[in-house]
Enzyme design. Sequence first.
Site, PDB file in Angstrom:
ATOM      1  N   GLY A  91       0.795  -1.230   0.000  1.00 47.53           N
ATOM      2  CA  GLY A  91       0.000   0.000   0.000  1.00 47.53           C
ATOM      3  C   GLY A  91       0.819   1.267   0.000  1.00 47.53           C
ATOM      4  O   GLY A  91       0.365   2.305   0.497  1.00 47.53           O
ATOM      5  N   THR A  93       1.930   4.648  -0.983  1.00 50.23           N
ATOM      6  CA  THR A  93       1.214   5.694  -1.735  1.00 50.23           C
ATOM      7  C   THR A  93       2.129   6.825  -2.172  1.00 50.23           C
ATOM      8  O   THR A  93       1.811   7.536  -3.119  1.00 50.23           O
ATOM      9  CB  THR A  93       0.059   6.283  -0.905  1.00 50.23           C
ATOM     10  OG1 THR A  93       0.596   6.772   0.330  1.00 50.23           O
ATOM     11  CG2 THR A  93      -1.013   5.250  -0.633  1.00 50.23           C
ATOM     12  N   HIS A  98      10.378   6.254   2.645  1.00 47.65           N
ATOM     13  CA  HIS A  98      10.165   6.826   3.974  1.00 47.65           C
ATOM     14  C   HIS A  98       9.898   5.714   4.956  1.00 47.65           C
ATOM     15  O   HIS A  98       9.466   4.620   4.579  1.00 47.65           O
ATOM     16  CB  HIS A  98       8.998   7.817   3.956  1.00 47.65           C
ATOM     17  CG  HIS A  98       7.739   7.230   3.407  1.00 47.65           C
ATOM     18  ND1 HIS A  98       7.510   7.106   2.047  1.00 47.65           N
ATOM     19  CD2 HIS A  98       6.654   6.686   4.019  1.00 47.65           C
ATOM     20  CE1 HIS A  98       6.339   6.536   1.849  1.00 47.65           C
ATOM     21  NE2 HIS A  98       5.805   6.262   3.023  1.00 47.65           N
TER      22      HIS A  98
HETATM   23  P1  5GP Z   1       2.912   5.146   2.436  1.00 46.30           P
HETATM   24  O1  5GP Z   1       1.486   4.713   2.320  1.00 46.30           O
HETATM   25  O2  5GP Z   1       3.483   5.550   1.095  1.00 46.30           O
HETATM   26  O3  5GP Z   1       3.791   4.198   3.194  1.00 46.30           O
HETATM   27  O4  5GP Z   1       2.870   6.438   3.374  1.00 46.30           O
HETATM   28  C1  5GP Z   1       2.666   7.733   2.916  1.00 46.30           C
HETATM   29  C2  5GP Z   1       2.239   8.524   4.121  1.00 46.30           C
HETATM   30  O5  5GP Z   1       2.391   9.900   3.821  1.00 46.30           O
HETATM   31  C3  5GP Z   1       0.779   8.320   4.538  1.00 46.30           C
HETATM   32  O6  5GP Z   1       0.746   7.801   5.866  1.00 46.30           O
HETATM   33  C4  5GP Z   1       0.165   9.702   4.432  1.00 46.30           C
HETATM   34  O7  5GP Z   1      -0.736   9.979   5.485  1.00 46.30           O
HETATM   35  C5  5GP Z   1       1.376  10.614   4.480  1.00 46.30           C
HETATM   36  N1  5GP Z   1       1.239  11.852   3.759  1.00 46.30           N
HETATM   37  C6  5GP Z   1       0.761  12.027   2.496  1.00 46.30           C
HETATM   38  N2  5GP Z   1       0.786  13.324   2.156  1.00 46.30           N
HETATM   39  C7  5GP Z   1       1.293  13.990   3.226  1.00 46.30           C
HETATM   40  C8  5GP Z   1       1.560  15.372   3.475  1.00 46.30           C
HETATM   41  O8  5GP Z   1       1.334  16.265   2.634  1.00 46.30           O
HETATM   42  N3  5GP Z   1       2.084  15.690   4.685  1.00 46.30           N
HETATM   43  C9  5GP Z   1       2.336  14.742   5.631  1.00 46.30           C
HETATM   44  N4  5GP Z   1       2.844  15.172   6.792  1.00 46.30           N
HETATM   45  N5  5GP Z   1       2.100  13.427   5.428  1.00 46.30           N
HETATM   46  C10 5GP Z   1       1.584  13.063   4.239  1.00 46.30           C
END
Ligand code: 5GP
Length: 112
Positions: A91, A93, A98
Site C-alpha cells: 500500500g 502511496t 520513507h
Molecule cells: P505510504 O502509504 O506511502 O507508506 O505512506 C505515505 C504517508 O504519507 C501516509 O501515511 C500519508 O498519510 C502521508 N502523507 C501524504 N501526504 C502527506 C503530506 O502532505 N504531509 C504529511 N505530513 N504526510 C503526508
Amino acid sequence: MDCIFCKIIKGEIKSEILYETNDFIVINDISHMANKHYLIIPKKHFAYLNEVDEEKSKIIANIMLNMNDIEKALKLEEGYRLVINQRSNAGQTVNHLHMHILGGEKLSDKFN
Ligand code: 5GP
Ligand code: ZN
C-alpha cells in the site's frame, strides 16, 4: 518532479520539521494510524529499497545511528514500530522512500 515529500523538503509545502540532519527529516504524518505517527524522510529522492547502493545505504545507516536521539526527541521511550511500505502489496502511496514511526500506545501484534 511532482513528489509531495520533495516539496516538503524544499519548503514548498509547509510541514513542521521535528528532527533534521543533513540526510533526512522527521515530520508528523498527516493522517495518524497510531497516537504518535511520524515519517522519517531521506532528503534524497529515491522510491524503493531495491535502489539502495553504497551512498543510499549510508543515509539508511545514518537514520539508524540517530534513532537513540529521535526516540528521546519524540518521547518514544516506551516503544515504537518502524514500517517501510514497498510498492502496491504494502500500500505504498508516496514513491519517495520513507519510514513510518508508530507509537504512543500499545500497538496491535498484527502487522496487517
Ligand atoms: P505510504 O502509504 O506511502 O507508506 O505512506 C505515505 C504517508 O504519507 C501516509 O501515511 C500519508 O498519510 C502521508 N502523507 C501524504 N501526504 C502527506 C503530506 O502532505 N504531509 C504529511 N505530513 N504526510 C503526508
Ligand atoms: Zn521525492
